[in-house]
Write an enzyme that holds these catalytic residues in place. Structure first.
Site, short mmCIF file in Angstrom:
data_model
loop_
_atom_site.label_atom_id
_atom_site.label_comp_id
_atom_site.label_asym_id
_atom_site.label_seq_id
_atom_site.Cartn_x
_atom_site.Cartn_y
_atom_site.Cartn_z
N ASN A 29 19.54 -30.46 86.17
CA ASN A 29 19.17 -31.10 84.92
C ASN A 29 19.53 -32.59 85.02
O ASN A 29 20.09 -33.02 86.03
CB ASN A 29 19.86 -30.42 83.73
CG ASN A 29 21.38 -30.43 83.85
OD1 ASN A 29 21.95 -31.29 84.52
ND2 ASN A 29 22.04 -29.48 83.21
N ASP A 237 15.00 -20.99 78.45
CA ASP A 237 16.01 -22.04 78.54
C ASP A 237 15.35 -23.42 78.50
O ASP A 237 15.87 -24.35 77.87
CB ASP A 237 16.83 -21.86 79.81
CG ASP A 237 17.99 -22.83 79.89
OD1 ASP A 237 18.98 -22.63 79.16
OD2 ASP A 237 17.92 -23.80 80.67
#
Length: 361
Positions: A29, A237
């Site tokens: 991320n 997610d």
């Protein structure tokens, strides 16, 4: 990626699986940690390997009812992210069969981060996943093999698994016997401490929809082109992260995932549509509620049908410029349904907070 298989032998040899994966930049991320969805997908995969290996083990007494059984992901229990996984580290996932009821397999998966350069390891995640057999009309009802305990410790684990199975069945029956939930009957200024308007945001400001076409690479082999549970978990997610980012306007990371039950399958060529919005905020965390819909062609009607695949709640933490947790904008429910979701999430948040405090005493 490496799956270490044990040689044939005792029943214990067929109750485990292990997968090691190097975390690469495309797994990360913006904060440089392994994406929560990537971990969820890996957890489901290694759990599936262990469960499939167990139900199809080569020493089974009745080959006609066990060999060739394909499993589907039925449920993921709550999973917390205890520590981050970083790019360059090895995600070491190990799965172990906890219990088999004859209709489902319960698997525990542990994730460890391995720093291979400094020979250090730390636990990042633990999760419990349930798998059920794919129905096969040509074989009738499939009875999964039971666990044969090899020692007193495993006997105790089997007894604990039986107790959990009985408790879950009782809980489901109790839930089925409850009357349908009624509207809370609250006005917007009653029964809830709504934060001040200044700086707060409405759920609508975070609402988002993620749609993705399912391809052969998203499906399990031998399951009538059904999409893997881990693929949907990763998409959930992603969608939850979008809603959390829109609310906080900062980098966010997944902190935990509530239990998720898969209600219907989705197939190759179908469309996964995931609706997400923030439903509750704490001081430095926020909860995102998701509904996952499947849209695919109904061959009998020759048109696309829409069905609910699952729902879920993901908890995120907002990070500042130094990647440290920071306060999040408070939520301002504006409709009756938003208030209902807010109150439900608030009650769960406070119950979990009391549980954590009791564990520290």
């Amino acid at each position: 990626m490496k799956d270490e298989q044990k040689s044939e032998g005792s029943d214990s040899d067929f109750k485990t699986a292990r997968v090691d994966v190097v975390i690469l930049p495309d797994d990360a991320n913006p904060a440089g940690n392994c994406h929560g969805g990537t971990i969820l997908k890996l957890v489901e995969m290694v759990g599936w390997i262990a469960a499939t290996r167990f139900v199809n083990r080569s020493d089974s007494e009745d080959k006609s009812t066990t060999n060739g059984v394909m499993l589907l992901t039925a449920r993921l229990e709550r999973m917390s992210f205890l520590a981050p996984l970083y790019v360059g580290e090895v995600a070491s996932l190990s799965a172990k069969i906890l219990f088999c009821s004859g209709r489902s397999v319960e698997v525990m998966v542990t994730v460890e981060a391995e720093d291979v350069l400094h020979a250090k390891r730390r636990t990042t995640n633990t999760a419990v996943i349930f798998f059920i057999p794919l129905k096969d009309p040509s074989r009738g009802e499939i009875e999964l093999p039971s666990i044969v305990a090899a020692n007193p410790e495993e006997e105790e684990l089997v007894l604990q698994g039986q107790a959990r199975h009985v408790a879950r069945r009782a809980a489901r029956q109790t839930e089925a016997d409850l009357p349908e939930e009624e509207e809370p009957g609250l006005e917007m200024d009653e029964g809830v401490d709504i934060p001040p308007n200044e700086g707060s945001k409405s759920p609508g400001e975070s609402r988002s929809v993620l749609s993705q076409l399912m391809l052969p690479s998203d499906c399990s082999p031998g399951t009538a082109h059904m999409v893997r549970g881990g693929v949907l978990l990763k998409l959930m997610d992603n969608a939850a992260g979008v809603a959390a980012f829109k609310h906080c306007m900062s980098n966010v990371v997944t902190a935990s995932v509530d239990s998720i039950t898969f209600l219907e399958p989705l197939h190759n060529g179908g469309l996964a549509v995931i609706e997400s919005q923030v439903v509750f905020t704490g001081t430095k965390s926020l909860e995102v509620f998701l509904q996952v819909w499947g849209e695919e062609l109904d061959p009998t009607l020759n048109k696309f049908g829409r069905k609910l695949l699952t729902t879920g709640t993901f908890t995120f933490v907002s990070l500042d410029a130094k990647w440290k947790p920071q306060k999040v904008p408070q939520l301002r429910p504006e409709t009756k349904e938003e208030l209902k979701l807010f109150l439900k999430a608030k009650a769960k948040y406070e119950a979990n907070k009391l549980r954590r405090v009791s564990l520290t005493k």
